[in-house]
Motif scaffolding. Structure first.
Motif, PDB file in Angstrom:
ATOM      1  N   THR A 101       0.847  -1.182   0.000  1.00  0.00           N
ATOM      2  CA  THR A 101       0.000   0.000   0.000  1.00  0.00           C
ATOM      3  C   THR A 101       0.884   1.234   0.000  1.00  0.00           C
ATOM      4  OG1 THR A 101      -0.110   0.177   2.400  1.00  0.00           O
ATOM      5  CG2 THR A 101      -1.763  -1.217   1.333  1.00  0.00           C
ATOM      6  N   SER A 102       0.334   2.343  -0.362  1.00  0.00           N
ATOM      7  CA  SER A 102       1.123   3.567  -0.432  1.00  0.00           C
ATOM      8  C   SER A 102       1.671   3.978   0.930  1.00  0.00           C
ATOM      9  CB  SER A 102       0.287   4.696  -1.030  1.00  0.00           C
ATOM     10  OG  SER A 102      -0.849   4.937  -0.229  1.00  0.00           O
ATOM     11  N   SER A 103       1.050   3.538   2.016  1.00  0.00           N
ATOM     12  CA  SER A 103       1.542   3.909   3.338  1.00  0.00           C
ATOM     13  C   SER A 103       2.761   3.085   3.751  1.00  0.00           C
ATOM     14  CB  SER A 103       0.440   3.746   4.383  1.00  0.00           C
ATOM     15  OG  SER A 103       0.067   2.385   4.490  1.00  0.00           O
ATOM     16  N   ASP A 104       3.019   1.950   3.092  1.00  0.00           N
ATOM     17  CA  ASP A 104       4.153   1.097   3.449  1.00  0.00           C
ATOM     18  C   ASP A 104       5.448   1.511   2.784  1.00  0.00           C
ATOM     19  OD1 ASP A 104       2.835  -0.584   5.188  1.00  0.00           O
ATOM     20  OD2 ASP A 104       2.230  -1.958   3.614  1.00  0.00           O
ATOM     21  N   SER A 105       5.384   2.053   1.594  1.00  0.00           N
ATOM     22  CA  SER A 105       6.610   2.416   0.899  1.00  0.00           C
ATOM     23  C   SER A 105       6.352   3.530  -0.099  1.00  0.00           C
ATOM     24  CB  SER A 105       7.183   1.200   0.169  1.00  0.00           C
ATOM     25  OG  SER A 105       6.292   0.768  -0.839  1.00  0.00           O
ATOM     26  N   ILE A 106       7.416   4.270  -0.337  1.00  0.00           N
ATOM     27  CA  ILE A 106       7.377   5.296  -1.368  1.00  0.00           C
ATOM     28  C   ILE A 106       8.472   4.939  -2.353  1.00  0.00           C
ATOM     29  CG2 ILE A 106       7.672   7.742  -1.876  1.00  0.00           C
ATOM     30  CD1 ILE A 106       6.833   8.284   1.058  1.00  0.00           C
ATOM     31  N   THR A 107       8.104   4.627  -3.558  1.00  0.00           N
ATOM     32  CA  THR A 107       9.085   4.247  -4.575  1.00  0.00           C
ATOM     33  C   THR A 107       8.786   4.989  -5.866  1.00  0.00           C
ATOM     34  OG1 THR A 107       7.736   2.382  -5.306  1.00  0.00           O
ATOM     35  CG2 THR A 107       9.368   1.935  -3.599  1.00  0.00           C
ATOM     36  N   TYR A 152      13.160   4.862 -11.457  1.00  0.00           N
ATOM     37  CA  TYR A 152      14.441   5.360 -10.962  1.00  0.00           C
ATOM     38  C   TYR A 152      15.600   4.653 -11.663  1.00  0.00           C
ATOM     39  CZ  TYR A 152      18.159   6.614  -7.720  1.00  0.00           C
ATOM     40  OH  TYR A 152      19.326   7.084  -7.171  1.00  0.00           O
ATOM     41  N   LEU A 153      16.603   5.384 -12.072  1.00  0.00           N
ATOM     42  CA  LEU A 153      17.775   4.900 -12.797  1.00  0.00           C
ATOM     43  C   LEU A 153      17.412   4.193 -14.096  1.00  0.00           C
ATOM     44  CD1 LEU A 153      20.097   3.667  -9.888  1.00  0.00           C
ATOM     45  CD2 LEU A 153      20.225   5.806 -11.170  1.00  0.00           C
ATOM     46  N   GLY A 154      16.276   4.554 -14.669  1.00  0.00           N
ATOM     47  CA  GLY A 154      15.878   4.011 -15.961  1.00  0.00           C
ATOM     48  C   GLY A 154      15.313   2.607 -15.934  1.00  0.00           C
ATOM     49  N   VAL A 155      14.994   2.085 -14.758  1.00  0.00           N
ATOM     50  CA  VAL A 155      14.402   0.749 -14.642  1.00  0.00           C
ATOM     51  C   VAL A 155      12.910   0.917 -14.396  1.00  0.00           C
ATOM     52  CG1 VAL A 155      14.388  -1.428 -13.378  1.00  0.00           C
ATOM     53  CG2 VAL A 155      16.545  -0.188 -13.700  1.00  0.00           C
ATOM     54  N   GLU A 156      12.085   0.432 -15.319  1.00  0.00           N
ATOM     55  CA  GLU A 156      10.630   0.529 -15.192  1.00  0.00           C
ATOM     56  C   GLU A 156      10.127  -0.533 -14.219  1.00  0.00           C
ATOM     57  OE1 GLU A 156       8.600   2.813 -16.557  1.00  0.00           O
ATOM     58  OE2 GLU A 156      10.328   3.808 -17.483  1.00  0.00           O
ATOM     59  N   ARG A 157       9.579  -0.094 -13.095  1.00  0.00           N
ATOM     60  CA  ARG A 157       9.073  -1.007 -12.074  1.00  0.00           C
ATOM     61  C   ARG A 157       7.561  -0.904 -11.978  1.00  0.00           C
ATOM     62  NH1 ARG A 157      13.208   1.788 -10.509  1.00  0.00           N
ATOM     63  NH2 ARG A 157      15.154   0.686 -10.136  1.00  0.00           N
ATOM     64  N   ASP A 158       6.955  -1.942 -11.401  1.00  0.00           N
ATOM     65  CA  ASP A 158       5.528  -1.876 -11.128  1.00  0.00           C
ATOM     66  C   ASP A 158       5.331  -1.900  -9.609  1.00  0.00           C
ATOM     67  OD1 ASP A 158       5.685  -4.591 -10.309  1.00  0.00           O
ATOM     68  OD2 ASP A 158       5.224  -5.280 -12.333  1.00  0.00           O
ATOM     69  N   SER A 159       4.153  -2.175  -9.149  1.00  0.00           N
ATOM     70  CA  SER A 159       3.858  -2.120  -7.712  1.00  0.00           C
ATOM     71  C   SER A 159       4.357  -3.341  -6.941  1.00  0.00           C
ATOM     72  CB  SER A 159       2.352  -1.972  -7.497  1.00  0.00           C
ATOM     73  OG  SER A 159       1.684  -3.101  -8.028  1.00  0.00           O
ATOM     74  N   GLY A 160       4.961  -4.316  -7.610  1.00  0.00           N
ATOM     75  CA  GLY A 160       5.429  -5.526  -6.936  1.00  0.00           C
ATOM     76  C   GLY A 160       6.857  -5.442  -6.444  1.00  0.00           C
ATOM     77  N   ILE A 161       7.283  -4.288  -5.976  1.00  0.00           N
ATOM     78  CA  ILE A 161       8.678  -4.084  -5.584  1.00  0.00           C
ATOM     79  C   ILE A 161       9.035  -4.871  -4.324  1.00  0.00           C
ATOM     80  CG2 ILE A 161       8.258  -2.022  -4.213  1.00  0.00           C
ATOM     81  CD1 ILE A 161      10.827  -0.893  -5.593  1.00  0.00           C
ATOM     82  N   VAL A 162      10.269  -5.395  -4.285  1.00  0.00           N
ATOM     83  CA  VAL A 162      10.782  -6.171  -3.162  1.00  0.00           C
ATOM     84  C   VAL A 162      12.139  -5.597  -2.774  1.00  0.00           C
ATOM     85  CG1 VAL A 162      11.623  -8.442  -2.438  1.00  0.00           C
ATOM     86  CG2 VAL A 162       9.606  -8.269  -3.900  1.00  0.00           C
ATOM     87  N   PHE A 163      12.349  -5.378  -1.487  1.00  0.00           N
ATOM     88  CA  PHE A 163      13.629  -4.908  -0.973  1.00  0.00           C
ATOM     89  C   PHE A 163      14.277  -6.037  -0.188  1.00  0.00           C
ATOM     90  CE2 PHE A 163      13.476  -0.338  -1.708  1.00  0.00           C
ATOM     91  CZ  PHE A 163      12.139  -0.135  -1.935  1.00  0.00           C
ATOM     92  N   ILE A 164      15.548  -6.287  -0.450  1.00  0.00           N
ATOM     93  CA  ILE A 164      16.317  -7.274   0.311  1.00  0.00           C
ATOM     94  C   ILE A 164      17.556  -6.569   0.828  1.00  0.00           C
ATOM     95  CG2 ILE A 164      17.626  -9.415   0.246  1.00  0.00           C
ATOM     96  CD1 ILE A 164      15.756 -10.392  -1.947  1.00  0.00           C
ATOM     97  N   ARG A 165      17.791  -6.659   2.122  1.00  0.00           N
ATOM     98  CA  ARG A 165      18.976  -6.051   2.724  1.00  0.00           C
ATOM     99  C   ARG A 165      19.812  -7.143   3.367  1.00  0.00           C
ATOM    100  NH1 ARG A 165      19.275  -1.695   7.626  1.00  0.00           N
ATOM    101  NH2 ARG A 165      21.525  -1.629   7.708  1.00  0.00           N
TER     102      ARG A 165
END
Length: 94
Positions: free
Chosen positions: A16-22, A26-39
Motif C-alpha cells: 500500500t502507499s503507506s508502506d513504501s514510497i518508490t 528510478y535509474l531508468g528501470v521501469e518497475r511496477d507495484s510488486g517491488i521487493v527490498f532485500i537487505r
C-alpha cells in the motif's frame, strides 16, 4: 564461516502507499507495484563478488518467487565480525 552462522529476519509489508514510497522508473528501470527490498549484512568487500551476489540473488528470486528482477532492490551493508553482538550484550569477536 562457523557452523550455524546464519540468521534471517523477514518483514513483510502489504503493498500500500503507506508502506513504501518508490519511484517507478528510478535509474531508468521501469518497475511496477510488486517491488521487493532485500537487505544483507555481509563482509563482501570485492566489487566483483558484490556484483555476482546481486545477480545471483535476482536469479533466485525470479526462479523461486516469480518476482521480476526489475522490482528487486538489494542493499549490501558491509560490516566485520567486530560489529556484531550475538548475545548477551557481549561482542564475541572483539
Amino acid at each position: 564461516m562457523p557452523e550455524n552462522d546464519y540468521f534471517q529476519l523477514v518483514k513483510a509489508h502489504s503493498n500500500t502507499s503507506s508502506d513504501s514510497i518508490t519511484h517507478g522508473d528510478y535509474l531508468g528501470v521501469e518497475r511496477d507495484s510488486g517491488i521487493v527490498f532485500i537487505r544483507y549484512s555481509c563482509a563482501l568487500s570485492e566489487r566483483k563478488k558484490k556484483k555476482q551476489f546481486c545477480a545471483r540473488t535476482a536469479d533466485l528470486v525470479k526462479e523461486n518467487m516469480s518476482i521480476d528482477e526489475k522490482n528487486l532492490f538489494v542493499v549490501l551493508t558491509e560490516n566485520t565480525p567486530a560489529d556484531w553482538s550475538l548475545g548477551p550484550g557481549v561482542a564475541q569477536y572483539l
